[in-house]
Design a protein around this motif. Structure first.
Motif, short mmCIF file in Angstrom:
data_model
loop_
_atom_site.label_atom_id
_atom_site.label_comp_id
_atom_site.label_asym_id
_atom_site.label_seq_id
_atom_site.Cartn_x
_atom_site.Cartn_y
_atom_site.Cartn_z
N PRO A 1 0.82 -1.22 0.00
CA PRO A 1 0.00 0.00 0.00
C PRO A 1 0.86 1.27 0.00
CG PRO A 1 0.15 -0.85 2.22
CD PRO A 1 0.90 -1.83 1.34
N MET B 1 0.31 6.01 -0.44
CA MET B 1 -0.52 7.17 -0.76
C MET B 1 -0.09 7.68 -2.13
SD MET B 1 -3.05 8.75 0.62
CE MET B 1 -2.84 8.40 2.36
N SER B 2 -1.07 8.18 -2.90
CA SER B 2 -0.75 8.71 -4.22
C SER B 2 -1.35 10.10 -4.40
CB SER B 2 -1.27 7.77 -5.32
OG SER B 2 -0.92 8.27 -6.60
N GLU C 1 -5.58 6.78 -1.74
CA GLU C 1 -4.93 5.70 -0.99
C GLU C 1 -5.05 4.41 -1.80
OE1 GLU C 1 -5.10 3.71 3.49
OE2 GLU C 1 -6.93 4.54 2.59
N SER D 1 -4.54 0.59 -1.56
CA SER D 1 -4.32 -0.48 -0.59
C SER D 1 -3.79 -1.75 -1.23
CB SER D 1 -5.63 -0.79 0.15
OG SER D 1 -6.66 -1.12 -0.77
N CYS E 1 -8.32 1.46 -5.04
CA CYS E 1 -8.04 2.85 -4.70
C CYS E 1 -9.20 3.46 -3.93
CB CYS E 1 -7.80 3.67 -5.96
SG CYS E 1 -6.34 3.17 -6.90
N LEU F 1 -9.35 10.16 -1.14
CA LEU F 1 -9.46 10.88 0.12
C LEU F 1 -9.75 12.37 -0.10
CD1 LEU F 1 -6.48 9.28 2.10
CD2 LEU F 1 -8.87 8.55 2.02
N ALA G 1 -0.50 11.53 3.91
CA ALA G 1 0.36 10.36 4.09
C ALA G 1 0.69 10.14 5.56
CB ALA G 1 1.64 10.53 3.27
N MET H 1 -2.52 8.94 7.45
CA MET H 1 -2.90 7.56 7.14
C MET H 1 -1.76 6.58 7.39
SD MET H 1 -6.00 8.13 6.35
CE MET H 1 -6.46 6.48 5.83
N LYS I 1 1.24 6.25 6.07
CA LYS I 1 1.87 5.70 4.86
C LYS I 1 3.29 6.26 4.75
CE LYS I 1 -1.67 3.39 3.12
NZ LYS I 1 -2.61 3.55 4.24
#
Length: 338
Positions: free
Chosen positions: A134, A136-137, A149, A151, A156, A159, A262, A265, A267
């Motif tokens: 996983p 964050m993008s 996000e 996973s 996807c 957010l 990020a 969450m 990440k």
């Protein structure tokens, strides 16, 4: 000649690039041919959908043949056909989808429709063989500005997104008013290097506390108002300063929201994607902010930032391995959500 590898032929035609790629095992690019229409649409100050569709029709077979030739394979070697089916311009999408379906039917090859935005994220899987979900993008392009996000492959969750203009749209509109022409993103990025980003204090729009959404229409209006005010007062406008100040206001917000998301969450990887991902100031500022927070930043090479078949092929491969083929009734979906 095929060498016991799973080969994907991928078609991308969502806007004004006709691109076809051949990939081995999802991540190895054997060919990635891109036929751009930028010079054609520059005369109109933006993409004209009907003209884009017509040129896709004219270019498609040639680009497919170039991709197969460069990869050293034929259609008989292909194991999977991937194609962008949305979001994008409906006529342009239909050119790619119709072609992919015809090949899939004629050659009895499985077909997979790919979400264009999943493709942009997947460009990083090609650039970084070690990258796995996983993470964050941050997707920044002419039509999208999203914090997503991921996973797992193809899974996807959005957010945050833009409430009005996408960042690429804002760049194009400001560039037009400044007389820089189309496409606006690269032109503003280039001229901003000669400007002072602190020359004009445009407001940073963060919206309500905790929001991961974006809004650029107010900033765009502020730039237009500034230009009109200066012109009416008879003062000379420093285009480089305006471009640099506008860009600084945009990127400060984008970087903060993406990095904060990020961190929130939990990440430790942030993936940059989309056409605006080629912006030099965005890359530099995002890299600095990620380093300060201990986040690993993944940024695709410029050719993989633009619309291209390779990213679609990568996304198609992982979708097929997880969910199997799509039906030949696959249709274009211009408003497809991430």
């Amino acid at each position: 000649m095929k060498e016991n590898k799973f080969l994907t032929l991928a078609i991308e035609s969502s806007c004004d690039e006709t691109s076809v790629a051949v990939l081995a095992d999802g991540r190895q690019v054997l060919s990635n041919i891109i036929s751009s229409q930028i010079d054609i649409h520059t005369a109109f100050g933006g993409v004209v959908p009907e003209i884009a569709s017509r040129h896709h029709l004219q270019n498609m077979n040639t680009v497919i043949n170039q991709a197969l030739t460069e990869a050293g394979v034929t259609l008989d070697d292909i194991d999977l056909i991937g194609v962008t089916y949305g979001p994008g311009l409906v006529g342009a999408l239909l050119m790619g989808v119709a072609t992919a379906k015809a090949i899939a039917f004629a050659k009895d090859i499985p077909l997979v429709g790919v979400n264009h935005m999943h493709g942009h994220i997947s460009a990083n899987f090609i650039q970084y063989p070690e990258l796995e979900p996983p993470f964050m993008s941050l997707i920044v392009s002419g039509g999208h500005t999203n914090i997503v996000e991921m996973s797992d492959y193809g899974e996807c969750r959005v957010l945050g997104g833009t409430r009005d203009d996408a960042v690429g749209e804002a760049y194009d509109k400001v560039a037009r008013v400044l007389g820089l022409g189309y496409p606006g993103g690269p032109k503003i990025d280039k001229i901003a290097k000669a400007g002072d980003p602190q020359a004009i204090q445009f407001k940073r729009v963060f919206l309500e506390k905790g929001s991961k959404d974006f809004s650029f229409s107010g900033l765009k209006t502020a730039v237009l108002n500034y230009i009109n005010t200066e012109r009416q007062a008879g003062r000379e406008i420093n285009v480089a300063d305006v471009a640099a100040s506008f860009q600084a206001a945009v990127i400060e917000v984008i970087v903060k929201k993406a990095v904060d998301a990020a961190v929130e969450m939990k990440k430790d990887k942030l993936v940059l994607a989309g056409g605006v991902a080629a912006n030099s100031r965005l890359r530099a500022d995002l890299d600095k902010a990620c380093r300060e927070k201990g986040i690993k930043l993944y940024v695709p090479s410029p050719v993989l930032c633009t619309d291209n078949g390779a990213m679609i092929g990568c996304a198609a491969y992982y979708k097929y391995m997880k969910y199997g083929p799509d039906s030949l009734e696959l249709d274009a979906f211009p408003g497809l959500e991430i």
